[in-house]
Write a protein that holds these residues in place. Sequence first.
Motif, mmCIF file in Angstrom:
data_model
loop_
_atom_site.group_PDB
_atom_site.id
_atom_site.type_symbol
_atom_site.label_atom_id
_atom_site.label_comp_id
_atom_site.label_asym_id
_atom_site.label_seq_id
_atom_site.Cartn_x
_atom_site.Cartn_y
_atom_site.Cartn_z
ATOM 1 N N GLY A 137 0.851 -1.179 0.000
ATOM 2 C CA GLY A 137 0.000 0.000 0.000
ATOM 3 C C GLY A 137 0.885 1.227 0.000
ATOM 4 O O GLY A 137 1.832 1.324 -0.765
ATOM 5 N N ARG A 138 0.635 2.145 0.895
ATOM 6 C CA ARG A 138 1.468 3.354 1.005
ATOM 7 C C ARG A 138 2.745 3.103 1.812
ATOM 8 O O ARG A 138 3.633 3.939 1.847
ATOM 9 C CB ARG A 138 0.679 4.488 1.655
ATOM 10 C CG ARG A 138 -0.450 4.992 0.796
ATOM 11 C CD ARG A 138 -1.103 6.211 1.434
ATOM 12 N NE ARG A 138 -2.279 6.613 0.705
ATOM 13 C CZ ARG A 138 -2.268 7.501 -0.285
ATOM 14 N NH1 ARG A 138 -1.153 8.058 -0.660
ATOM 15 N NH2 ARG A 138 -3.386 7.818 -0.898
ATOM 16 N N ASP A 139 2.810 1.958 2.469
ATOM 17 C CA ASP A 139 3.928 1.654 3.355
ATOM 18 C C ASP A 139 4.982 0.807 2.664
ATOM 19 O O ASP A 139 4.701 0.085 1.714
ATOM 20 C CB ASP A 139 3.431 0.896 4.590
ATOM 21 C CG ASP A 139 2.429 1.693 5.402
ATOM 22 O OD1 ASP A 139 2.551 2.933 5.434
ATOM 23 O OD2 ASP A 139 1.533 1.072 5.997
ATOM 24 N N LYS A 140 6.173 0.874 3.196
ATOM 25 C CA LYS A 140 7.248 -0.021 2.787
ATOM 26 C C LYS A 140 7.189 -1.234 3.701
ATOM 27 O O LYS A 140 6.766 -1.152 4.854
ATOM 28 C CB LYS A 140 8.611 0.650 2.921
ATOM 29 C CG LYS A 140 8.758 1.909 2.084
ATOM 30 C CD LYS A 140 8.866 1.575 0.627
ATOM 31 C CE LYS A 140 9.144 2.852 -0.176
ATOM 32 N NZ LYS A 140 8.984 2.673 -1.572
ATOM 33 N N ALA A 141 7.617 -2.349 3.182
ATOM 34 C CA ALA A 141 7.644 -3.576 3.972
ATOM 35 C C ALA A 141 8.867 -4.376 3.548
ATOM 36 O O ALA A 141 9.536 -4.048 2.575
ATOM 37 C CB ALA A 141 6.363 -4.374 3.750
ATOM 38 N N LYS A 142 9.136 -5.426 4.296
ATOM 39 C CA LYS A 142 10.205 -6.351 3.959
ATOM 40 C C LYS A 142 9.625 -7.749 3.975
ATOM 41 O O LYS A 142 8.715 -8.050 4.748
ATOM 42 C CB LYS A 142 11.351 -6.241 4.958
ATOM 43 C CG LYS A 142 12.048 -4.905 4.907
ATOM 44 C CD LYS A 142 13.169 -4.844 5.900
ATOM 45 C CE LYS A 142 13.824 -3.462 5.826
ATOM 46 N NZ LYS A 142 14.881 -3.326 6.816
ATOM 47 N N ALA A 143 10.175 -8.607 3.116
ATOM 48 C CA ALA A 143 9.659 -9.967 3.039
ATOM 49 C C ALA A 143 10.784 -10.952 2.765
ATOM 50 O O ALA A 143 11.805 -10.606 2.175
ATOM 51 C CB ALA A 143 8.603 -10.067 1.944
ATOM 52 N N PHE A 144 10.570 -12.164 3.217
ATOM 53 C CA PHE A 144 11.392 -13.311 2.877
ATOM 54 C C PHE A 144 10.466 -14.250 2.117
ATOM 55 O O PHE A 144 9.358 -14.531 2.577
ATOM 56 C CB PHE A 144 11.904 -14.031 4.131
ATOM 57 C CG PHE A 144 12.838 -13.207 4.965
ATOM 58 C CD1 PHE A 144 14.202 -13.268 4.751
ATOM 59 C CD2 PHE A 144 12.346 -12.376 5.958
ATOM 60 C CE1 PHE A 144 15.072 -12.515 5.539
ATOM 61 C CE2 PHE A 144 13.209 -11.623 6.749
ATOM 62 C CZ PHE A 144 14.577 -11.692 6.533
ATOM 63 N N VAL A 145 10.904 -14.742 0.968
ATOM 64 C CA VAL A 145 10.087 -15.642 0.158
ATOM 65 C C VAL A 145 10.905 -16.905 -0.100
ATOM 66 O O VAL A 145 12.054 -16.824 -0.546
ATOM 67 C CB VAL A 145 9.707 -14.984 -1.186
ATOM 68 C CG1 VAL A 145 8.841 -15.917 -2.014
ATOM 69 C CG2 VAL A 145 8.995 -13.659 -0.958
ATOM 70 N N TYR A 146 10.313 -18.055 0.199
ATOM 71 C CA TYR A 146 11.027 -19.310 -0.031
ATOM 72 C C TYR A 146 10.020 -20.449 -0.122
ATOM 73 O O TYR A 146 8.851 -20.305 0.252
ATOM 74 C CB TYR A 146 12.045 -19.581 1.082
ATOM 75 C CG TYR A 146 11.443 -19.667 2.467
ATOM 76 C CD1 TYR A 146 11.059 -20.894 3.009
ATOM 77 C CD2 TYR A 146 11.250 -18.521 3.246
ATOM 78 C CE1 TYR A 146 10.508 -20.975 4.277
ATOM 79 C CE2 TYR A 146 10.708 -18.600 4.506
ATOM 80 C CZ TYR A 146 10.341 -19.825 5.021
ATOM 81 O OH TYR A 146 9.787 -19.892 6.276
ATOM 82 N N TYR A 147 10.476 -21.563 -0.664
ATOM 83 C CA TYR A 147 9.661 -22.765 -0.715
ATOM 84 C C TYR A 147 10.024 -23.676 0.443
ATOM 85 O O TYR A 147 11.200 -23.879 0.744
ATOM 86 C CB TYR A 147 9.876 -23.520 -2.030
ATOM 87 C CG TYR A 147 9.095 -22.931 -3.172
ATOM 88 C CD1 TYR A 147 7.734 -23.184 -3.306
ATOM 89 C CD2 TYR A 147 9.717 -22.125 -4.109
ATOM 90 C CE1 TYR A 147 7.009 -22.639 -4.347
ATOM 91 C CE2 TYR A 147 8.995 -21.575 -5.157
ATOM 92 C CZ TYR A 147 7.650 -21.843 -5.269
ATOM 93 O OH TYR A 147 6.934 -21.307 -6.297
ATOM 94 N N ASN A 148 9.013 -24.224 1.069
ATOM 95 C CA ASN A 148 9.162 -25.286 2.049
ATOM 96 C C ASN A 148 8.461 -26.484 1.424
ATOM 97 O O ASN A 148 7.251 -26.650 1.575
ATOM 98 C CB ASN A 148 8.533 -24.888 3.381
ATOM 99 C CG ASN A 148 8.760 -25.930 4.457
ATOM 100 O OD1 ASN A 148 9.368 -26.962 4.214
ATOM 101 N ND2 ASN A 148 8.253 -25.654 5.651
ATOM 102 N N GLY A 149 9.199 -27.270 0.654
ATOM 103 C CA GLY A 149 8.593 -28.332 -0.143
ATOM 104 C C GLY A 149 7.703 -27.688 -1.197
ATOM 105 O O GLY A 149 8.117 -26.740 -1.864
ATOM 106 N N PRO A 150 6.447 -28.120 -1.332
ATOM 107 C CA PRO A 150 5.546 -27.536 -2.331
ATOM 108 C C PRO A 150 4.856 -26.252 -1.870
ATOM 109 O O PRO A 150 4.081 -25.655 -2.610
ATOM 110 C CB PRO A 150 4.523 -28.638 -2.556
ATOM 111 C CG PRO A 150 4.451 -29.337 -1.235
ATOM 112 C CD PRO A 150 5.861 -29.301 -0.692
#
Length: 129
Positions: free
Chosen positions: A65-78
């Motif tokens: 939205g109007r805010d900044k954020a941080k994320a971690f994206v990864y697969y845990n199996g499927p």
Amino acid sequence: MSSTATGGGAGASRFTDQTGKDLVLVIEEKEESIHIKETRGPNPKDDVSSLTRDTMGDECAMQDGRDKAKAFVYYNGPVLVVLKTHGRKGDAVEKRLLSLSPSGDSLVMEINHIEPQGKDEKLVLSRAR
């Protein structure tokens, strides 16, 4: 509520839920990167979250939205896991687990509210045709 996962890369899909709420989820996966865009309503400045990142679990910046954020994206199996810190002060934390149903015609999104603690949510989105 509709969830859409589209794109030209491998793993592109389209999903829709029939509840009538405004939610569109676009997931595009290409080689070693993934783009996730969530639209929750009509105002693009307030209602859109977006990130593009590899799926190796490294932290990435995202617009929430109007805010900044941080994320971690990864697969845990499927299961695709998105761990996000967000909010005006970056003090809210949630984990989303996205997985396909065995038939492949729906997407299950589990949302765990870590900070502040809240009730977990589960959305089942049907594949759009």
